[in-house]
Scaffold this motif. Structure first.
Motif, PDB file in Angstrom:
ATOM      1  N   SER A   1      -7.082  19.828 -13.054  1.00 12.81           N
ATOM      2  CA  SER A   1      -5.672  19.755 -12.663  1.00 12.81           C
ATOM      3  C   SER A   1      -5.517  19.979 -11.162  1.00 12.81           C
ATOM      4  N   VAL A   2      -6.300  20.898 -10.624  1.00 10.34           N
ATOM      5  CA  VAL A   2      -6.269  21.150  -9.175  1.00 10.34           C
ATOM      6  C   VAL A   2      -6.763  19.912  -8.426  1.00 10.34           C
ATOM      7  N   TYR A   3      -7.821  19.301  -8.928  1.00 10.84           N
ATOM      8  CA  TYR A   3      -8.385  18.090  -8.320  1.00 10.84           C
ATOM      9  C   TYR A   3      -7.341  16.971  -8.267  1.00 10.84           C
ATOM     10  N   ALA A   4      -6.687  16.736  -9.400  1.00 10.36           N
ATOM     11  CA  ALA A   4      -5.692  15.653  -9.466  1.00 10.36           C
ATOM     12  C   ALA A   4      -4.481  15.954  -8.586  1.00 10.36           C
ATOM     13  N   THR A   5      -4.061  17.204  -8.542  1.00 14.64           N
ATOM     14  CA  THR A   5      -2.934  17.574  -7.681  1.00 14.64           C
ATOM     15  C   THR A   5      -3.280  17.336  -6.218  1.00 14.64           C
ATOM     16  N   GLY A   6      -4.447  17.787  -5.804  1.00 17.28           N
ATOM     17  CA  GLY A   6      -4.871  17.572  -4.414  1.00 17.28           C
ATOM     18  C   GLY A   6      -4.943  16.096  -4.071  1.00 17.28           C
ATOM     19  N   GLY A   7      -5.555  15.309  -4.940  1.00  8.77           N
ATOM     20  CA  GLY A   7      -5.635  13.871  -4.700  1.00  8.77           C
ATOM     21  C   GLY A   7      -4.258  13.239  -4.633  1.00  8.77           C
TER      22      GLY A   7
ATOM     23  N   LEU B   1       0.830  -1.209   0.000  1.00  8.59           N
ATOM     24  CA  LEU B   1       0.000   0.000   0.000  1.00  8.59           C
ATOM     25  C   LEU B   1       0.865   1.260   0.000  1.00  8.59           C
ATOM     26  N   VAL B   2       1.959   1.256   0.733  1.00  7.67           N
ATOM     27  CA  VAL B   2       2.853   2.412   0.737  1.00  7.67           C
ATOM     28  C   VAL B   2       3.352   2.679  -0.679  1.00  7.67           C
ATOM     29  N   ARG B   3       3.844   1.639  -1.353  1.00  8.95           N
ATOM     30  CA  ARG B   3       4.332   1.807  -2.727  1.00  8.95           C
ATOM     31  C   ARG B   3       3.206   2.267  -3.659  1.00  8.95           C
ATOM     32  N   LEU B   4       2.047   1.625  -3.537  1.00 11.70           N
ATOM     33  CA  LEU B   4       0.911   1.978  -4.389  1.00 11.70           C
ATOM     34  C   LEU B   4       0.515   3.433  -4.189  1.00 11.70           C
ATOM     35  N   TYR B   5       0.340   3.848  -2.947  1.00  6.56           N
ATOM     36  CA  TYR B   5      -0.081   5.223  -2.666  1.00  6.56           C
ATOM     37  C   TYR B   5       0.960   6.228  -3.156  1.00  6.56           C
ATOM     38  N   LEU B   6       2.229   5.914  -2.978  1.00  6.39           N
ATOM     39  CA  LEU B   6       3.277   6.829  -3.407  1.00  6.39           C
ATOM     40  C   LEU B   6       3.285   6.965  -4.933  1.00  6.39           C
ATOM     41  N   VAL B   7       3.274   5.851  -5.631  1.00  5.74           N
ATOM     42  CA  VAL B   7       3.273   5.884  -7.102  1.00  5.74           C
ATOM     43  C   VAL B   7       1.996   6.542  -7.617  1.00  5.74           C
TER      44      VAL B   7
ATOM     45  N   VAL C   1      -0.010  13.839  -9.794  1.00  6.71           N
ATOM     46  CA  VAL C   1       0.572  15.176  -9.936  1.00  6.71           C
ATOM     47  C   VAL C   1       1.159  15.354 -11.336  1.00  6.71           C
ATOM     48  N   VAL C   2       1.826  14.336 -11.845  1.00  3.47           N
ATOM     49  CA  VAL C   2       2.368  14.399 -13.216  1.00  3.47           C
ATOM     50  C   VAL C   2       1.226  14.577 -14.212  1.00  3.47           C
ATOM     51  N   TRP C   3       0.129  13.839 -14.022  1.00  2.46           N
ATOM     52  CA  TRP C   3      -1.032  13.963 -14.893  1.00  2.46           C
ATOM     53  C   TRP C   3      -1.564  15.387 -14.848  1.00  2.46           C
ATOM     54  N   ALA C   4      -1.650  15.958 -13.649  1.00  2.65           N
ATOM     55  CA  ALA C   4      -2.187  17.313 -13.494  1.00  2.65           C
ATOM     56  C   ALA C   4      -1.355  18.336 -14.266  1.00  2.65           C
ATOM     57  N   VAL C   5      -0.046  18.207 -14.200  1.00  2.00           N
ATOM     58  CA  VAL C   5       0.832  19.123 -14.930  1.00  2.00           C
ATOM     59  C   VAL C   5       0.624  18.958 -16.435  1.00  2.00           C
TER      60      VAL C   5
END
Length: 194
Positions: free
Chosen positions: A165-171, A17-23, A29-33
């Motif tokens: 983009s704001v939504y995806a960054t926050g998530g 879960l740690v790896r999954l959540y981090l990735v 964030v990359v998607w948002a940019v």
């Protein structure tokens, strides 16, 4: 299952879960940019990104489902994965209309339903093994509320995709914070004598 095997399964599930959540968080964030630079017109790049985002969620749900032992949250995780797959198709269709309101409406409905699912999973995972899950609970609650706002905006006169983009960054940030808290909880638990 022996106590040792149960502890190993718990540690492995937490690490997954740690790896999954981090990735998942970093990719959001990359998607948002990328989406912030591509969404001015609903061209091929923007539509591809719109379809990719829920597919990222669907793959994450599948990995989550497979990495956690049986529990009631697994059904909700499976539902969320299936929902995200359907939403990817829906966003592709909505994007092909080149109507911002259609895209925002589909995204809004998804944000409401997946936000509620995220809260349900977070509530079921609260505990000493997986932490209090507050970042997931807050992110799910915000997703629900923001999804309602998106649907209201989609029905209005000037819907805009800027908000996605704001939504995806926050998530993404909430996923990274949750990964950090899970890792910290694991280290703190490992440092305590048995």
């Amino acid at each position: 299952m022996s106590n040792s095997a149960a502890v190993n399964a718990q540690v492995n599930g937490r690490a997954a879960l740690v790896r999954l959540y981090l990735v998942r968080g970093v990719l959001a964030v990359v998607w948002a940019v990328a989406f912030a630079h591509a969404h001015d017109t609903l061209g091929a790049a923007a539509i591809t990104l719109l379809v990719a985002y829920p597919l990222l969620d669907a793959v994450s749900s599948a990995v989550d489902y497979l990495s956690v032992s049986d529990g009631p949250e697994r059904r909700v995780t499976a539902f969320n994965g299936a929902l995200s797959t359907l939403v990817a198709v829906g966003l592709g269709v909505a994007g092909s209309t080149r109507e911002v309101s259609a895209v925002l409406g589909v995204f809004g409905v998804w944000a409401v339903v997946s936000g509620a699912a995220q809260v349900a999973v977070g509530v079921r995972r609260r505990g000493p093994e997986l932490g209090r899950q507050w970042p997931m609970l807050v992110a799910g609650g915000l997703s629900f509320v923001v999804g309602v706002y998106y649907d209201i905006q989609a029905a209005g006169h000037k819907p805009s995709l800027d908000v996605l983009s704001v939504y995806a960054t926050g998530g993404g940030v909430f996923f990274v914070v949750q990964a950090g808290l899970l890792a910290w909880t694991a280290r703190r638990g490992a440092a305590q004598p048995a």
